[in-house]
Design an enzyme around this catalytic site. Sequence first.
Site, PDB file in Angstrom:
ATOM      1  N   CYS A  56       0.951  -1.377   0.201  1.00  0.00           N
ATOM      2  CA  CYS A  56      -0.016  -0.124   0.021  1.00  0.00           C
ATOM      3  C   CYS A  56       0.890   1.233  -0.011  1.00  0.00           C
ATOM      4  CB  CYS A  56      -0.875   0.019   1.153  1.00  0.00           C
ATOM      5  SG  CYS A  56      -0.161  -0.038   2.793  1.00  0.00           S
ATOM      6  N   GLN A  79      -7.612 -18.199  10.215  1.00  0.00           N
ATOM      7  CA  GLN A  79      -8.957 -18.656  10.335  1.00  0.00           C
ATOM      8  C   GLN A  79      -9.951 -17.893   9.216  1.00  0.00           C
ATOM      9  OE1 GLN A  79     -10.201 -17.618  14.271  1.00  0.00           O
ATOM     10  NE2 GLN A  79      -8.658 -18.924  15.276  1.00  0.00           N
ATOM     11  N   CYS A 122      -3.256  -9.894  12.960  1.00  0.00           N
ATOM     12  CA  CYS A 122      -4.271 -10.963  12.849  1.00  0.00           C
ATOM     13  C   CYS A 122      -5.492 -10.817  13.624  1.00  0.00           C
ATOM     14  CB  CYS A 122      -3.714 -12.297  12.924  1.00  0.00           C
ATOM     15  SG  CYS A 122      -5.147 -13.508  12.637  1.00  0.00           S
ATOM     16  N   GLY A 151      11.308   5.892   1.230  1.00  0.00           N
ATOM     17  CA  GLY A 151      10.518   4.816   1.639  1.00  0.00           C
ATOM     18  C   GLY A 151       8.953   5.197   1.497  1.00  0.00           C
ATOM     19  N   SER A 160      13.457   5.102   5.230  1.00  0.00           N
ATOM     20  CA  SER A 160      14.927   5.804   5.293  1.00  0.00           C
ATOM     21  C   SER A 160      15.320   6.653   6.810  1.00  0.00           C
ATOM     22  CB  SER A 160      15.184   6.696   4.078  1.00  0.00           C
ATOM     23  OG  SER A 160      14.684   7.756   4.042  1.00  0.00           O
ATOM     24  N   LEU A 203      19.424  15.965   2.691  1.00  0.00           N
ATOM     25  CA  LEU A 203      20.541  15.670   3.887  1.00  0.00           C
ATOM     26  C   LEU A 203      21.189  14.357   2.976  1.00  0.00           C
ATOM     27  CD1 LEU A 203      21.084  14.873   6.575  1.00  0.00           C
ATOM     28  CD2 LEU A 203      19.224  13.433   6.884  1.00  0.00           C
ATOM     29  N   ALA A 246     -15.546 -10.837  10.477  1.00  0.00           N
ATOM     30  CA  ALA A 246     -17.034 -10.077  10.843  1.00  0.00           C
ATOM     31  C   ALA A 246     -17.256  -9.845  12.066  1.00  0.00           C
ATOM     32  CB  ALA A 246     -17.984 -10.774  10.007  1.00  0.00           C
ATOM     33  N   PHE A 288     -22.071  -9.558  22.376  1.00  0.00           N
ATOM     34  CA  PHE A 288     -23.318  -9.010  22.437  1.00  0.00           C
ATOM     35  C   PHE A 288     -23.525  -8.468  23.873  1.00  0.00           C
ATOM     36  CE2 PHE A 288     -27.724  -8.119  21.328  1.00  0.00           C
ATOM     37  CZ  PHE A 288     -27.611  -7.622  20.290  1.00  0.00           C
ATOM     38  N   GLU A 339     -18.340 -16.852  20.808  1.00  0.00           N
ATOM     39  CA  GLU A 339     -18.325 -15.585  21.393  1.00  0.00           C
ATOM     40  C   GLU A 339     -17.671 -15.735  22.865  1.00  0.00           C
ATOM     41  OE1 GLU A 339     -22.588 -15.269  20.837  1.00  0.00           O
ATOM     42  OE2 GLU A 339     -22.127 -13.185  20.616  1.00  0.00           O
TER      43      GLU A 339
END
Length: 1276
Positions: free
Chosen positions: A34, A73, A109, A225, A312, A368, A763, A863, A1210
């Site tokens: 990304c 999972q 995770c 970077g 960097s 620099l 979820a 819940f 849960e």
Amino acid sequence: TSPCYQLKSQLCPRQNPQCHMTGEKTGHYSANACLLPICCLYGAAVTTVEGVGSTETRVHPVQERLAKCHGSQCGFCSPGMVMSIYTLLRNYPEPTPEQMIAALAGNLCRCTGYRPILDACKTFCKVSSSDDRNTGLCPLVANSLPLLVFFLFKVSTSLFSIDEFQPLDPTQELIFPPELMRMAENQPKRTLFFHGERMTWISPVSLDELLDLKAAHPKAPLVVGNTGVGPEMKFRGVFHPVVIAPARIPDLNVVKYTEDGLTLGAACSLSVAKDVLTNAISEFPEEKTKVFCAVLKQLRTLGGEQIRNVASLGGNIISRKSTSDLNPVLAASNCVLSLASRGKKRRIPLSDIFAGVGNNTITPEEILVSVHIPHSRKGEYVCAFRQAPRRENALSITNAGMRVLFEEGTDIIKDLSIFYGGAASTTVCAKQTCSALTGRHWNEQTLDEACRLILKEIAVPGSASGEKVDYKKTLIISFFYRFFLEVLQSLKTTDPYHYPGIPVEYGSVLQDFKTKMPQSIQIYQDIEPDQSPQDPVGRPIMHQSGIKHATGEAVYIDDLPSVDGELFLAVVTSSRAHAKIVSIDTSEALKVPGVFDVISAHDVPATNEFYYSDDPEIVFARNKVICVGQIVCAVVADSDVHAKQAAAKVKIEYEVLEPVILTIEEAIKHNSFFEPKRKLEQGNVDQAFETVDNIIEGEIHIGGQEHFYMETQSVLAVPKGEDKEMDVYVSTQHPAVIQEMVAASLGVPANRIMCHVKRVGGAFGGKLLKSGLLASVAAVAAKKTGRAVRFILSRGDDMLITGGRHPFIGKYKVNEKYFNVNLKEVAAVSLLKMDNAYKIPNLRCWAYACKTNLPSNTAFRGFGFPQSALVTETWITEVADKTGLSPEKIREINMYKENEQTHFKQKLDPQNLIRCWNECMEKSAYYSRKKAANEFNKQNYWKKKGIAIVPLKFPFGLGTRYLSQASALVHIYTDGSVLLTHGGIEMGQGIHTKMIQVASRELNIPMSSIHFCETSTTTVPNACASAGSAGTDVNGMAVKDACQTLLKRLQPIINKNPKGTWNEWIKEAFEQSVSLSATGYFRGYNENMDWEKGEGQPFTYFLFGAACSEVEINCLTGDHKNLRTDIVMDIGCSINPAVDIGQIEGAFVQGIGLYTMEELKYSPEGVLYTRGPDQYKIPAVCDIPEQFSVSLLSSSQNPHAIYASKGIGEAGLFLGCSVFFALRDAVTSVRNERGLKTTFVLNSPLTAEQIRASCADDFTEMVTESWGGVCSSVSG
Ligand SMILES: Cc1cc2nc3c(=O)[nH]c(=O)nc-3n(C[C@H](O)[C@H](O)[C@H](O)COP(=O)(O)OP(=O)(O)OC[C@H]3O[C@@H](n4cnc5c(N)ncnc54)[C@H](O)[C@@H]3O)c2cc1C
Ligand code: FES
């Protein structure tokens, strides 16, 4: 690769490329897709997870072991995990556990709790003497030995078999492409230009050229970077038409040892800097390497490995971010920057920039070139400190670099430097303090003076919400104190006679908490010896998509191939919490290239508001908005980028409406509640209060929690072009509600909408109704444009738009004899579960759900139970404080003991609760460890241990029958293969694996003959949501029913030819015209609740458990380490112990997040600040207990569920609060020792800030005094 939706490294796991950089030697680096600009990959070979191995070619050992050790999972994080491990193994085929742990520090995770991932990692590590799997017994096993012997023939401790794994053979790995090698060797280096639609990327090869470019484009950033520039462009709308990439210039990559230190080029990555410093430390005498050690210490926890590999040194320094971990220590250590501009070179000490000395500004034309890090001298001591919301891969709250040089042979200060980060907008220097203390002896008086001077000199401006100021100030002086102690101790080594060092009980605070490879054990009851070898039920079977997760072949919504003419959708959300929409101006947005249309409430053909309760769920805001983040309109364009660019140009005018209610307190003030308010009562509370001596009243605030599923909400809506049919592919837990909402929005019958779900990347309750609204948004756009529409929420938008777990305020009034409780909470269901494991004879409780102007909260694992039970455990602990009894005694005294009734008159047999409690006590060796912790606490002043054990009773049920009905559909084809489907959604909990296990047992065929394709409204209509731990219970019954129907039909054929094979029977059945397709159905559990009477049977059965956790806190910083957790759970007969233990561990770690670290922050206007992984910290590898054991209670049967199992999704989350109470125990020990008030309030999450504040000492007092001073001077 497809675009990356997440902000940061660890969250771009699916496209984590591995680069082979050219150079003298081929190196292997993991990086974040990304943030990595594609232009900087010139000359590099990129390997993605698909290149590592695949089911079509060969599955790589890393992929195989991750899957077979149950390390995936939902699988969304798995490719990232694979790439991190694979990269490490390419560089170190036999890494140490420490290297392995460090390699995973940048990966997140949300499902597994990391233990199984680390199990896979351990199989690659060098065998060390502490390795629990390879040598001897780990302490956990040793402690549970009596039980192991007792159950010798019944329990198993192995969830996978190492013998099955293919060996790692480094000779089989991909080689660096020879053509790239030749290119690197033979082609002269030349400047590269890449021209994009709006940007130009220039990569020069010489310093002179760079300086010319910089002179020509003074505003152009130098991008190395891209970890600083990238997020600004991506998330804060900063645009640079020209970018200069200096990474290929040799001068900026030098690594040079000089007489007095080490010079590192500004473009050196932080990983290179780390390696060079590590080498230097091993080669130079200790006296010379104190600066190196201090810098290295900061580098170890700076970002994750993926960040350090590209970021960097120069970028970190020049950005001058307040949170830079390097600037304070480099500045304090007298590091010198070499700067250059066209025709000019100069060297300036970094300290000058932050201390405001001399010509200290770097001009836009200057770059620099390198940084000189000096050797330390005799009599010089250097330290660096940081405290972050999470120990690794999190920006510091505050950090510091400190250096002192003494007059030779004395403790008289000759030169002192103190720099802080995180306090103000950039690194700051305590210059006056340092000069005032020069010439002073290093003693208590100097310390006292220093703290006061520092507090006076270092201004910590309050943030918008005024938080953390006290904490930062406390840290600032606590760090100095820590430096003071370090130096005193070092002086002792030079001259023990004159400098006696620090008291022994202070010694441990000089050791920072380190992340170690956790030791773990999982104990479960083995299958009966006479079970057929083919019958998979009760065995630890790998997730049926495990290998595909690890190879990246598992398909999620955004992996679906693009549809011809497909459009991308980006939403425009409200920036006001409560306002009238005066106007929406889309004219600028429509001018953006590639934009197709803007969609709003006017375009919704039918339903825009859904009334599931009195207050509607709204697709597009029509005339007014009721929270920040509400969807107002959406832009569709030919690309994701264009859609987002245009969405940013939609102008909305608002007229603010009153009131704006943002907190529970404000809701109470405005009497703003949802109806109905719930109440439950038993016994006679009023009478009980009259007859007792002591009454405790209190309040606890419990913050909300973001689901942080790894796959953000995603939809692909594809109009089919005839009869108004539409396929909607959605990442949801509830396809039927998607179908219903989309059909209602479009005004078509439900039979035209086909909702498909292959799998969901996590979820946890967050993909129910909200997914329906988002699907409607995409479907309306698809209907209007006649095109397929893809709508993938960015992490920031996902967090902004979708509400998470409900925050709570729990108010209680308890008498210590009868535990009468007066409780105010927001969710009715929490009332039913508020008793946790305790019999409360006289009880009255109310629940009020508050209506605010924040995005509506929604279901989240547990819940309401994790909140209400925490309230209960809090007053239990307070009763213990008050009575002087231990919390575990109070828990034991009040626990349900024999066949009893709950507070709503449901029968309960607590036998297994008591068994879990006793077994947990025994397995954790609770009393002896409590004694040891007390002993430790006596011997350590600044570090304390705490231990707590908490029971669990988790009622299973959805309150009414129709919510737990389920259907399945099973087809047998003529070749004998079976296609299975049911209404459950695979979101990581392994439901399809378990359903295949069920079908395998029922049909008596191997699992390999059974396939699951997708959950769809076309095959199973009206399925209930996969929620409330019920998926396996209810769908398992339906699958079993379908299989039994088929088997009944086949039985005459089998009877006729009992020795025949399955395929022969199927062939025969087909020839006899026997139907080979069957549906299965389960009516649901008979559950009910009469709220008028306050009684009923809302639950079908109960799960039980207990967890004991031990922690160690650092009283100076509030930091803590999770030392050990032992969990015992009663989950009946597990259908798949690997999956179930994974659920317990994953939920437990999510619970650690809820109760100790995950903090949502809002602006005073109701804007969520914490909108990404950089601001919102979920547990990482460093947060899991160093020793972690999970045991499933043996010989437990559940007559109510499939194969005597229990629904487990849960329950385990609540056990995370054992860490909360262990922390409380440690804080109590501090407070007892210091004679502080015994009653104190700790809210959830119990962050480092709260821990530090509760461990009050001279430093916190100084801060309060100085803060009071500041306040009065401001008001005066
Ligand atoms: C997920 C994540 C976690 C992080 N965690 C931490 C952390 O824990 N602690 C911490 O201190 N930092 C942290 N950072 C920040 C990171 O260390 C810095 O962003 C990084 O060092 C900047 O280097 P870069 O090469 O990526 O800079 P770039 O983004 O490429 O450039 C940054 C800026 O520096 C300028 N620049 C770069 N090189 C030069 C040069 N030679 N001369 C003049 N100007 C130059 C550029 O013009 C630009 O303005 C984190 C960042 C991310 C994304
Ligand atoms: S398996 Fe790791 S995020 Fe789901």
